[in-house]
Design a protein around this motif. Structure first.
Motif, PDB file in Angstrom:
ATOM      1  N   ARG A  80       0.823  -1.217   0.000  1.00  9.28           N
ATOM      2  CA  ARG A  80       0.000   0.000   0.000  1.00  9.28           C
ATOM      3  C   ARG A  80       0.854   1.263   0.000  1.00  9.28           C
ATOM      4  O   ARG A  80       0.529   2.249  -0.662  1.00  9.28           O
ATOM      5  CB  ARG A  80      -0.915  -0.003   1.226  1.00  9.28           C
ATOM      6  CG  ARG A  80      -1.957  -1.111   1.229  1.00  9.28           C
ATOM      7  CD  ARG A  80      -3.001  -0.890   0.166  1.00  9.28           C
ATOM      8  NE  ARG A  80      -4.036  -1.914   0.203  1.00  9.28           N
ATOM      9  CZ  ARG A  80      -5.074  -1.950  -0.613  1.00  9.28           C
ATOM     10  NH1 ARG A  80      -5.221  -1.023  -1.530  1.00  9.28           N
ATOM     11  NH2 ARG A  80      -5.975  -2.918  -0.522  1.00  9.28           N
ATOM     12  N   GLN A 112       1.531   3.162  -6.564  1.00 11.88           N
ATOM     13  CA  GLN A 112       1.234   4.501  -7.082  1.00 11.88           C
ATOM     14  C   GLN A 112      -0.188   4.929  -6.744  1.00 11.88           C
ATOM     15  O   GLN A 112      -0.449   6.108  -6.507  1.00 11.88           O
ATOM     16  CB  GLN A 112       1.437   4.528  -8.600  1.00 11.88           C
ATOM     17  CG  GLN A 112       2.893   4.379  -9.009  1.00 11.88           C
ATOM     18  CD  GLN A 112       3.082   4.473 -10.507  1.00 11.88           C
ATOM     19  OE1 GLN A 112       2.115   4.483 -11.263  1.00 11.88           O
ATOM     20  NE2 GLN A 112       4.332   4.553 -10.942  1.00 11.88           N
ATOM     21  N   ASP A 113      -1.092   3.981  -6.743  1.00 12.19           N
ATOM     22  CA  ASP A 113      -2.474   4.298  -6.400  1.00 12.19           C
ATOM     23  C   ASP A 113      -2.836   3.788  -5.007  1.00 12.19           C
ATOM     24  O   ASP A 113      -3.995   3.591  -4.685  1.00 12.19           O
ATOM     25  CB  ASP A 113      -3.434   3.690  -7.422  1.00 12.19           C
ATOM     26  CG  ASP A 113      -3.261   2.173  -7.527  1.00 12.19           C
ATOM     27  OD1 ASP A 113      -2.242   1.656  -7.019  1.00 12.19           O
ATOM     28  OD2 ASP A 113      -4.139   1.517  -8.118  1.00 12.19           O
ATOM     29  N   GLY A 114      -1.783   3.558  -4.175  1.00 15.52           N
ATOM     30  CA  GLY A 114      -2.015   3.027  -2.841  1.00 15.52           C
ATOM     31  C   GLY A 114      -2.625   4.062  -1.909  1.00 15.52           C
ATOM     32  O   GLY A 114      -2.545   5.271  -2.136  1.00 15.52           O
ATOM     33  N   SER A 115      -3.210   3.569  -0.863  1.00  9.79           N
ATOM     34  CA  SER A 115      -3.824   4.450   0.124  1.00  9.79           C
ATOM     35  C   SER A 115      -2.915   4.582   1.342  1.00  9.79           C
ATOM     36  O   SER A 115      -2.627   3.584   2.010  1.00  9.79           O
ATOM     37  CB  SER A 115      -5.184   3.877   0.556  1.00  9.79           C
ATOM     38  OG  SER A 115      -5.677   4.583   1.679  1.00  9.79           O
ATOM     39  N   PRO A 116      -2.435   5.804   1.662  1.00 12.10           N
ATOM     40  CA  PRO A 116      -1.597   5.988   2.857  1.00 12.10           C
ATOM     41  C   PRO A 116      -2.328   5.576   4.129  1.00 12.10           C
ATOM     42  O   PRO A 116      -1.702   5.069   5.066  1.00 12.10           O
ATOM     43  CB  PRO A 116      -1.298   7.491   2.836  1.00 12.10           C
ATOM     44  CG  PRO A 116      -1.518   7.922   1.432  1.00 12.10           C
ATOM     45  CD  PRO A 116      -2.604   7.051   0.903  1.00 12.10           C
ATOM     46  N   VAL A 117      -3.624   5.788   4.158  1.00 12.89           N
ATOM     47  CA  VAL A 117      -4.393   5.435   5.356  1.00 12.89           C
ATOM     48  C   VAL A 117      -4.352   3.931   5.587  1.00 12.89           C
ATOM     49  O   VAL A 117      -4.125   3.457   6.708  1.00 12.89           O
ATOM     50  CB  VAL A 117      -5.851   5.918   5.230  1.00 12.89           C
ATOM     51  CG1 VAL A 117      -6.675   5.429   6.417  1.00 12.89           C
ATOM     52  CG2 VAL A 117      -5.898   7.433   5.134  1.00 12.89           C
ATOM     53  N   LEU A 118      -4.539   3.159   4.519  1.00 14.97           N
ATOM     54  CA  LEU A 118      -4.510   1.708   4.639  1.00 14.97           C
ATOM     55  C   LEU A 118      -3.104   1.218   4.988  1.00 14.97           C
ATOM     56  O   LEU A 118      -2.939   0.250   5.735  1.00 14.97           O
ATOM     57  CB  LEU A 118      -4.994   1.054   3.349  1.00 14.97           C
ATOM     58  CG  LEU A 118      -6.475   1.235   3.020  1.00 14.97           C
ATOM     59  CD1 LEU A 118      -6.812   0.592   1.674  1.00 14.97           C
ATOM     60  CD2 LEU A 118      -7.340   0.635   4.131  1.00 14.97           C
ATOM     61  N   ALA A 119      -2.088   1.892   4.463  1.00 17.80           N
ATOM     62  CA  ALA A 119      -0.710   1.527   4.783  1.00 17.80           C
ATOM     63  C   ALA A 119      -0.427   1.737   6.269  1.00 17.80           C
ATOM     64  O   ALA A 119       0.135   0.868   6.936  1.00 17.80           O
ATOM     65  CB  ALA A 119       0.263   2.342   3.933  1.00 17.80           C
TER      66      ALA A 119
END
Length: 356
Positions: A41, A45-52
């Protein structure tokens, strides 16, 4: 009879306590996958910082969950053999970060790649199966552990007391010669990599001296062995929050030191790698940019807190032994724990690239 009727269920020898190690076990199995989810995540490139961030927070929570269950089981004033086994297993899950790192280094040395999660699952499943067999072959009641019999006798009690004092003296020497300068060196990284490197080269003249380095390794080995000798009987007794933290931090540091020494002296020096700041933070990719190295984020961060937290709990014991009231000793311990949290966050931030 009245006391028995009104005793809280938490303190009973209920069979439920014998299987309370199952949630920490499930969390431990998820640990490698949480780290992998963070890496994917965080770097997509299209990952979510919140999910990370949520994935990494969940990885940290594995240790916290083990601690919580060890604390819950530690409330029992007269533990049964089944609840004692569950308690010790919960303590072991606290050490998931250094255990996973240690295992990963060993697999790397054996040239086994891409099997970390599978081997991790197999080892913990085998351990869980062994614990389950122990629990199933023991009665759910009537098998209370005799605290006085372990260790038995006045002579053994005196020996443990002497070992505790020697353990503390050895720890003090390690703090002065290596641990305090080493942690301070990491804090200096806030001023830049070059500042860290300059101080490290000066400090190495001390703790890499031909006489000092072997002495430090012997002291660390003594800390591990004496710590385990003190840890086992103490897990049999009712424990408050500080006792549980001291036991949890002790088992965490046991595996962290074993892992760190193996990484430095077997992995790095064997391949001629300089164990400097760049090595510690997995430069140039960084701890967040390498799929293997993301495990070092909780590994290091929790280790700093556990080290200083272990010292805070030891300080409380020393204060109590010198006649300081429990309330005052507790306040000093809480202050020390607050400082431990700040230092752990500061060092972790520096390792992740924070600079002044």
């Amino acid at each position: 009879m009245a006391l028995a009727l009104h005793r809280p269920a938490l303190f009973s020898s209920s069979p439920d306590l014998a299987w309370s190690w199952l949630p920490p076990f499930a969390a431990v199995l998820a640990y490698p996958h949480l780290l992998a989810a963070f890496f994917q995540r965080f770097n997509a490139q299209d990952g979510s910082p919140v999910l990370a961030v949520l994935a990494m927070a969940s990885a940290f929570a594995v240790t916290a969950l083990g601690f919580a269950f060890a604390w819950r089981l530690g409330h029992a004033p007269h533990p049964t053999a089944r609840s004692l086994t569950a308690r010790r297993f919960a303590y072991l899950t606290v050490a998931a970060p250094p255990l996973f790192t240690f295992m990963g280094v060993l697999l790397y040395l054996m040239k086994i790649e891409g099997a970390d999660a599978a081997v991790w699952t197999g080892l913990w499943t085998a351990a869980a199966a062994w614990v389950a067999m122990l629990q199933l072959t023991r009665r759910s009641d009537g098998d209370a552990v005799d605290e006085a019999a372990a260790p038995a006798g006045m002579q053994a009690t005196r020996a443990l007391a002497a070992l505790r004092v020697t353990h503390g003296i050895s720890a003090a020497a390690l703090i002065v010669v290596f641990l305090a300068p080493h942690l301070f060196n990491h804090l200096v990284a806030w001023l830049g990599d070059q500042a860290h490197q300059s101080l490290m080269l000066q400090l190495r003249k001390l703790y890499r001296h031909a006489w000092v380095e072997p002495a430090l390794l012997l002291a660390m080995a003594f800390q591990l062995l004496s710590g385990l000798a003190l840890w086992l009987p103490k897990t049999r007794r009712k424990a408050n929050l500080f006792d549980v933290l001291q036991l949890a931090s002790g088992i965490y540091l046991t595996f962290f030191i074993a892992s760190h020494v193996n990484s430095v002296f077997v992995l790095a020096r064997h391949f001629g790698v300089d164990t400097n700041w760049a090595w510690a933070v997995s430069a140039p990719a960084g701890l967040t940019g390498d799929a293997w190295s993301v495990r070092l984020i909780p590994h290091y961060a929790i280790a700093v807190f556990m080290l200083l937290g272990h010292l805070a709990c030891g300080l409380r014991v020393v204060l109590l032994g010198h006649g300081v009231s429990d309330a005052r000793a507790g306040r000093w311990a809480w202050i020390a724990l607050a400082g431990a949290t700040i230092v752990a966050i500061a060092i972790s931030s520096a390792m992740l690239g924070a600079r002044l």
